[in-house]
Design a protein around this motif. Sequence first.
Motif, PDB file in Angstrom:
ATOM      1  N   VAL A 170     -21.413  -8.077  10.353  1.00 16.43           N
ATOM      2  CA  VAL A 170     -21.382  -7.777   8.922  1.00 16.43           C
ATOM      3  C   VAL A 170     -20.357  -8.655   8.221  1.00 16.43           C
ATOM      4  CG1 VAL A 170     -20.711  -6.019   7.223  1.00 16.43           C
ATOM      5  CG2 VAL A 170     -22.301  -5.438   9.055  1.00 16.43           C
ATOM      6  N   ARG A 171     -19.221  -8.858   8.861  1.00 15.39           N
ATOM      7  CA  ARG A 171     -18.206  -9.720   8.244  1.00 15.39           C
ATOM      8  C   ARG A 171     -18.757 -11.118   7.961  1.00 15.39           C
ATOM      9  NH1 ARG A 171     -13.072 -12.711  11.121  1.00 15.39           N
ATOM     10  NH2 ARG A 171     -12.675 -14.105   9.363  1.00 15.39           N
ATOM     11  N   MET A 172     -19.382 -11.736   8.954  1.00 17.91           N
ATOM     12  CA  MET A 172     -19.881 -13.089   8.759  1.00 17.91           C
ATOM     13  C   MET A 172     -21.123 -13.115   7.870  1.00 17.91           C
ATOM     14  SD  MET A 172     -17.640 -14.967   9.956  1.00 17.91           S
ATOM     15  CE  MET A 172     -18.514 -16.458   9.505  1.00 17.91           C
ATOM     16  N   LEU A 173     -21.920 -12.053   7.908  1.00 21.69           N
ATOM     17  CA  LEU A 173     -23.028 -11.924   6.968  1.00 21.69           C
ATOM     18  C   LEU A 173     -22.493 -11.933   5.543  1.00 21.69           C
ATOM     19  CD1 LEU A 173     -25.919 -11.187   6.008  1.00 21.69           C
ATOM     20  CD2 LEU A 173     -25.393  -8.808   6.611  1.00 21.69           C
ATOM     21  N   MET A 174     -21.484 -11.111   5.294  1.00 16.58           N
ATOM     22  CA  MET A 174     -20.911 -11.023   3.956  1.00 16.58           C
ATOM     23  C   MET A 174     -20.337 -12.358   3.505  1.00 16.58           C
ATOM     24  SD  MET A 174     -17.769 -10.916   2.244  1.00 16.58           S
ATOM     25  CE  MET A 174     -16.535 -10.311   3.379  1.00 16.58           C
ATOM     26  N   GLU A 175     -19.521 -12.989   4.362  1.00 18.32           N
ATOM     27  CA  GLU A 175     -18.846 -14.219   3.953  1.00 18.32           C
ATOM     28  C   GLU A 175     -19.840 -15.362   3.734  1.00 18.32           C
ATOM     29  OE1 GLU A 175     -15.726 -15.000   6.759  1.00 18.32           O
ATOM     30  OE2 GLU A 175     -14.564 -13.246   6.124  1.00 18.32           O
ATOM     31  N   THR A 176     -20.834 -15.448   4.594  1.00 22.57           N
ATOM     32  CA  THR A 176     -21.833 -16.507   4.447  1.00 22.57           C
ATOM     33  C   THR A 176     -22.699 -16.276   3.215  1.00 22.57           C
ATOM     34  OG1 THR A 176     -21.856 -16.810   6.842  1.00 22.57           O
ATOM     35  CG2 THR A 176     -23.689 -17.738   5.619  1.00 22.57           C
ATOM     36  N   MET A 177     -23.084 -15.030   3.003  1.00 25.75           N
ATOM     37  CA  MET A 177     -23.873 -14.697   1.820  1.00 25.75           C
ATOM     38  C   MET A 177     -23.069 -14.980   0.550  1.00 25.75           C
ATOM     39  SD  MET A 177     -25.746 -11.071   1.033  1.00 25.75           S
ATOM     40  CE  MET A 177     -26.683 -10.834  -0.472  1.00 25.75           C
ATOM     41  N   ALA A 178     -21.792 -14.622   0.553  1.00 23.51           N
ATOM     42  CA  ALA A 178     -20.941 -14.879  -0.609  1.00 23.51           C
ATOM     43  C   ALA A 178     -20.831 -16.371  -0.875  1.00 23.51           C
ATOM     44  CB  ALA A 178     -19.555 -14.281  -0.381  1.00 23.51           C
ATOM     45  N   GLN A 179     -20.652 -17.147   0.174  1.00 25.58           N
ATOM     46  CA  GLN A 179     -20.558 -18.594   0.029  1.00 25.58           C
ATOM     47  C   GLN A 179     -21.835 -19.164  -0.588  1.00 25.58           C
ATOM     48  OE1 GLN A 179     -21.085 -21.152   3.544  1.00 25.58           O
ATOM     49  NE2 GLN A 179     -18.952 -21.805   3.230  1.00 25.58           N
ATOM     50  N   ALA A 192     -22.375 -17.259  -4.535  1.00 27.99           N
ATOM     51  CA  ALA A 192     -21.344 -17.199  -5.576  1.00 27.99           C
ATOM     52  C   ALA A 192     -21.683 -18.119  -6.745  1.00 27.99           C
ATOM     53  CB  ALA A 192     -19.980 -17.562  -4.996  1.00 27.99           C
ATOM     54  N   GLY A 193     -22.244 -19.273  -6.450  1.00 29.25           N
ATOM     55  CA  GLY A 193     -22.598 -20.217  -7.500  1.00 29.25           C
ATOM     56  C   GLY A 193     -23.727 -19.739  -8.393  1.00 29.25           C
ATOM     57  N   ARG A 194     -24.368 -18.655  -7.994  1.00 27.98           N
ATOM     58  CA  ARG A 194     -25.440 -18.056  -8.806  1.00 27.98           C
ATOM     59  C   ARG A 194     -24.974 -16.753  -9.449  1.00 27.98           C
ATOM     60  NH1 ARG A 194     -31.008 -19.223  -5.481  1.00 27.98           N
ATOM     61  NH2 ARG A 194     -31.853 -19.149  -7.592  1.00 27.98           N
ATOM     62  N   ALA A 195     -23.665 -16.569  -9.485  1.00 30.83           N
ATOM     63  CA  ALA A 195     -23.020 -15.433 -10.168  1.00 30.83           C
ATOM     64  C   ALA A 195     -23.259 -14.098  -9.486  1.00 30.83           C
ATOM     65  CB  ALA A 195     -23.431 -15.362 -11.639  1.00 30.83           C
ATOM     66  N   ILE A 196     -23.523 -14.127  -8.186  1.00 31.77           N
ATOM     67  CA  ILE A 196     -23.640 -12.893  -7.412  1.00 31.77           C
ATOM     68  C   ILE A 196     -22.372 -12.725  -6.582  1.00 31.77           C
ATOM     69  CG2 ILE A 196     -24.893 -11.706  -5.566  1.00 31.77           C
ATOM     70  CD1 ILE A 196     -27.430 -13.163  -6.544  1.00 31.77           C
ATOM     71  N   GLY A 201     -16.303 -12.773  -1.663  1.00 33.86           N
ATOM     72  CA  GLY A 201     -16.234 -13.105  -0.248  1.00 33.86           C
ATOM     73  C   GLY A 201     -15.035 -12.517   0.472  1.00 33.86           C
ATOM     74  N   THR A 202     -14.575 -11.372   0.001  1.00 34.21           N
ATOM     75  CA  THR A 202     -13.364 -10.746   0.535  1.00 34.21           C
ATOM     76  C   THR A 202     -13.682  -9.417   1.203  1.00 34.21           C
ATOM     77  OG1 THR A 202     -11.900 -11.767  -1.097  1.00 34.21           O
ATOM     78  CG2 THR A 202     -11.165  -9.691  -0.146  1.00 34.21           C
ATOM     79  N   THR A 203     -12.998  -9.139   2.295  1.00 31.76           N
ATOM     80  CA  THR A 203     -13.027  -7.805   2.887  1.00 31.76           C
ATOM     81  C   THR A 203     -11.771  -7.067   2.467  1.00 31.76           C
ATOM     82  OG1 THR A 203     -14.328  -8.466   4.822  1.00 31.76           O
ATOM     83  CG2 THR A 203     -13.057  -6.446   5.002  1.00 31.76           C
ATOM     84  N   LEU A 204     -11.959  -5.941   1.805  1.00 35.00           N
ATOM     85  CA  LEU A 204     -10.848  -5.085   1.390  1.00 35.00           C
ATOM     86  C   LEU A 204     -10.632  -4.039   2.479  1.00 35.00           C
ATOM     87  CD1 LEU A 204      -8.823  -4.109  -0.762  1.00 35.00           C
ATOM     88  CD2 LEU A 204     -10.696  -2.794  -1.781  1.00 35.00           C
ATOM     89  N   PHE A 205      -9.524  -4.155   3.213  1.00 33.10           N
ATOM     90  CA  PHE A 205      -9.215  -3.182   4.255  1.00 33.10           C
ATOM     91  C   PHE A 205      -8.567  -1.959   3.612  1.00 33.10           C
ATOM     92  CE2 PHE A 205      -9.959  -6.854   6.790  1.00 33.10           C
ATOM     93  CZ  PHE A 205     -10.324  -6.387   8.043  1.00 33.10           C
ATOM     94  N   VAL A 206      -9.199  -0.813   3.814  1.00 31.25           N
ATOM     95  CA  VAL A 206      -8.687   0.463   3.281  1.00 31.25           C
ATOM     96  C   VAL A 206      -8.449   1.335   4.503  1.00 31.25           C
ATOM     97  CG1 VAL A 206      -9.108   2.356   1.671  1.00 31.25           C
ATOM     98  CG2 VAL A 206     -10.102   0.099   1.221  1.00 31.25           C
ATOM     99  N   ASP A 207      -7.265   1.165   5.103  1.00 31.87           N
ATOM    100  CA  ASP A 207      -7.058   1.691   6.459  1.00 31.87           C
ATOM    101  C   ASP A 207      -5.659   2.216   6.734  1.00 31.87           C
ATOM    102  OD1 ASP A 207      -5.595  -0.662   6.536  1.00 31.87           O
ATOM    103  OD2 ASP A 207      -6.570  -1.460   8.326  1.00 31.87           O
TER     104      ASP A 207
END
Length: 268
Positions: free
Chosen positions: A173-182, A185-189, A249-255
């Motif tokens: 999930v971490r790499m899915l999120m970061e790759t998807m964000a990369q 992001a240029g399409r404002a998502i 593209g950030t993971t917010l740790f709430v821990d």
Amino acid sequence: MSGKPLAGQRAVVTGASSGIGKAIALAFAEAGAAVVVNHHSDVAAGKAVTAEILEKEGRAVSVGGDVSKPRDVQRLFDAADSHFGGVDIVVANAGAQADAPLLEMSLEDWRKVIDLDLTGAFLCAQEGARRFLRQGLEPNRSKALGKVIFVSSVHQRIPWAGHVNYAAAKGGVRMLMETMAQELAGRAIRVNAIAPGAIKTPINTEAWATPAAARKLLKLIPYGRIGEVEDIAQSAVWLASDAADYVVGTTLFVDGGMSLYPAFRNGG
């Protein structure tokens, strides 16, 4: 935050019939969003969350579905279209555990967790992004074209013996999120994740319900308390709002500091 930071927005929240997903759905509705409340097997619980939102004059609809199945995912987003006119926020929260030591884990249990926790997150995020692009930017709703929030875990970072399928899924999930964000992001998502630590939910009651269990768990939490579902929900509201518009593209740790390896506080 004050007022209604998600006013006018539409959200799909998966796994929203209990625990963290339920708290996020309720918090989003309180913040002004219309919510598609997804449930899998517990129809009554999903309808109860929806009823709670409606009783407070919010907007919500309960939709069943297994997010590891593309047709069910399609139905979730079709419900957002038909009831609310579209979607602005996707929270990929649905997940499961099927724990066993590595040498005893069945292929069935490996696939069950990977399919739901990782593939299900991918399918929901992918469909959400497609809908955002189809709808186009609506500045009166949000600065972003759309927002995706993955509910990951501290175990995207911390190895967890006896839970290799879960840890592998959350690492994915971490790499899915970061790759998807990369990519988007240029399409404002905006694509981000929240990594909860130890949170009081029905799935992990044994880990905190007795004083002895709570004391053992607290050794892993520098901040000195076990998290509540509202800790995650309020973080999700902020991350979905325009207040977090530059967070990508950030993971917010709430821990409570669990991911800081507290055993090393005194030199290891």
